[in-house]
Enzyme design. Structure first.
Site, mmCIF file in Angstrom:
data_model
loop_
_atom_site.group_PDB
_atom_site.id
_atom_site.type_symbol
_atom_site.label_atom_id
_atom_site.label_comp_id
_atom_site.label_asym_id
_atom_site.label_seq_id
_atom_site.Cartn_x
_atom_site.Cartn_y
_atom_site.Cartn_z
ATOM 1 C CE LYS A 275 -4.211 -1.957 1.627
ATOM 2 N NZ LYS A 275 -3.835 -3.370 1.655
HETATM 3 C C1 LIG Z 1 -4.667 -4.449 1.138
HETATM 4 C C2 LIG Z 1 -3.907 -5.783 1.069
HETATM 5 C C3 LIG Z 1 -4.365 -6.778 0.281
HETATM 6 C C4 LIG Z 1 -5.526 -6.748 -0.893
HETATM 7 O O1 LIG Z 1 -5.348 -5.682 -1.802
HETATM 8 P P1 LIG Z 1 -6.690 -5.210 -2.405
HETATM 9 O O2 LIG Z 1 -6.081 -4.248 -3.524
HETATM 10 O O3 LIG Z 1 -7.685 -4.775 -1.593
HETATM 11 O O4 LIG Z 1 -7.009 -6.522 -3.314
HETATM 12 C C5 LIG Z 1 -3.493 -7.834 0.130
HETATM 13 N N1 LIG Z 1 -2.475 -8.263 0.935
HETATM 14 C C6 LIG Z 1 -2.118 -7.112 1.807
HETATM 15 C C7 LIG Z 1 -0.962 -7.492 2.559
HETATM 16 C C8 LIG Z 1 -2.688 -5.861 1.974
HETATM 17 O O5 LIG Z 1 -2.406 -5.029 2.756
#
Ligand SMILES: *Cc1c(COP(=O)(O)O)cnc(C)c1O
Length: 469
Positions: free
Chosen positions: A112
């Site tokens: 993220k």
């Molecule tokens: C947010 C997140 C996901 C999922 O990603 P999306 O874009 O919501 O599908 C997967 N793994 C981790 C570690 C995350 O923080």
């Protein structure tokens, strides 16, 4: 570049307004009116570029008309300079033609950061130009909160308030939020659960009177700028592995469908991607759609991969929009059916079209732990539980062994020690150097009652760099 809503009723906006808008006024999500498309020669010419320069080339068409090239280049250079690995998103080989794209070298150790480090800087740039300030209000059960706070900590024109359920997030995750100190950073520990926090965010967006005219901005995964930033690393990975001259397959640990949707866009922009695997945990609404054409809400199941614990995948609407020939009225109707408590199926030919590219698998906690242990035994790589789900799905769903398979490594294992411990390999993941003193750092947060008035009162009293609005 202009952006249109998936429900067809909201006005088209430019990039700047889309970043500030979040959700469209008709309840839909913004998507580019026309997706840029690159030729194979153009993509091939980007081989070997530093990450931020590749990012500039991939994202430039999306911001065209809103941000001059020189400014955008500078923002991108600063954004990706904070990553702890010089390759920004290095590839690590697990097995024959099987790779993990390590997206966890950012400040909060999860993918993220790629989007939120950029979003914070974009917001500050756009707001300075408009001479405006905004308030960000969000709720988190983990990864998004820390990444959003890290992304906004240096912003002059943003105050960020992140609610988390008091005593219900792991210590690593809490400390990643509460040890970032600044006049404009406000951690609210709510005496309630995650849903209570989220409800208060929703209520605050619906009635913003308490903000005395200051704008509220959403940084959750529906924000277009986050999707845009995630497109880049698909190009980056493919270029390392012989793309665009050959096709690449990706397996993506998926919750809200943001990350994998970025892969879908990369393909539509001209990158040869032959397969996208939706890897979910027991919260498997997307797997039920991909495997059986049923998009039906289930209850929430807490798992060892909490960042994928969702009931509904908010960004899936963006794919549905394309599958329905970009017919906003059809999507508005589908979403209304869904809201009324019904699930839905799409027409057979639309589903078949999706299945040309997408495969899926739902992975249990037990299989997740087995995969962590298996990969550790094979090559000494310690996976986090989300990435392990990606590996398991990649191995089950792979169509062609000659095509390189890239699993998105979405988090560092140290963030999820419980799963690693349950995998029984007798080794605990360690904090990387830039977070080694996390448990010694001072924390700052305010405990508030589970009460909308209390939260809104707090925001109004501190929303201007800690001073009243
Ligand atoms: C947010 C997140 C996901 C999922 O990603 P999306 O874009 O919501 O599908 C997967 N793994 C981790 C570690 C995350 O923080």
């Amino acid at each position: 570049m202009r952006y249109i809503s998936t429900r067809g009723q909201a006005p088209a906006l430019n990039f700047e307004d889309v970043v500030l808008a979040g959700l469209a006024s008709d309840g839909g999500l913004y998507v580019p009116e026309n997706l840029p498309r690159f030729t194979q020669e153009e993509i091939a010419s980007w081989a070997g570029l530093p990450y931020h320069e590749l990012a500039f080339r991939v994202m430039r068409p999306f911001v065209a008309g809103s941000i001059p090239d020189a400014d955008f280049k500078k923002i991108l250079e600063e954004t990706y300079a904070v990553f702890a690995h010089s390759a920004v998103a290095p590839l690590r080989q697990l097995n024959g033609n099987e790779w993990v794209l390590e997206l966890f070298h950012g400040p909060t150790l999860a993918f993220k950061d790629f989007a939120l480090q950029l979003l914070g800087r974009l917001l500050d740039y756009l707001l300075a130009r408009r001479n405006e300030r905004v308030v960000i209000l969000g709720a988190t059960s983990g990864d998004t909160g820390s990444a959003a706070i890290e992304g906004c900590k240096a912003c002059d024109n943003v105050d960020i308030f992140i609610m988390h359920p008091h005593n219900r997030v792991s210590e690593v995750q809490r400390r990643q939020m509460t040890t970032i100190l600044g006049d404009n950073i406000h951690n609210l520990a709510i005496e309630g659960n995650f849903d209570d926090c989220q409800e208060m965010v929703k209520a605050s967006f619906a009635d913003q009177g308490f903000l005395k005219g200051t704008r509220l901005v959403a940084v959750n995964s529906i924000n277009w700028a986050r999707i845009m930033a995630q497109i880049v690393y698909y190009f980056h990975a493919a270029l390392q592995l012989g793309g665009p001259a050959r096709s690449i397959a990706f397996s993506v640990p998926t919750g809200n469908f943001g990350d994998i949707f970025a892969g879908y866009l990369a393909r539509n922009m001209g990158l040869p991607i032959s397969q996208l695997i939706v890897a979910t945990n027991r919260n498997d609404i997307l797997h039920r759609f991909m495997s059986g054409n049923q998009y039906v809400k289930d209850t929430l199941h807490p798992t060892l991969s909490p960042s994928m614990d969702i009931m509904v995948s908010s960004n899936f609407e963006r794919l549905l929009f394309d599958l329905h020939g970009r017919n906003g009225a059809a999507i508005a109707q589908l979403m209304e059916t869904f809201k009324q408590g019904g699930g839905f199926s799409v027409e057979q030919d639309r589903w078949t079209e999706a299945r040309k590219l997408f495969d899926s698998l739902a992975v249990s906690d037990e299989e997740t732990c087995q995969t962590i242990a298996q990969v550790y035994a094979e090559c000494g790589e310690l996976l986090d539980p989300h990435t392990a789900i990606g590996v398991k799905a990649a191995r089950e769903c792979r169509r062609n062994l000659a095509t390189p398979m890239v699993i998105l490594g979405t988090a560092h294992p140290v963030k999820f020690p419980e799963a690693v411990e349950q995998a029984g390999i007798g080794k605990a993941p360690e904090l990387p150097p830039h977070l080694a003193d996390l448990f010694q750092r001072p924390e700052r947060f305010s405990v508030l009652a589970n009460d909308l008035q209390a939260v809104q009162g707090f925001v109004a009293a501190h929303g201007n760099r800690g001073k009243p609005l």
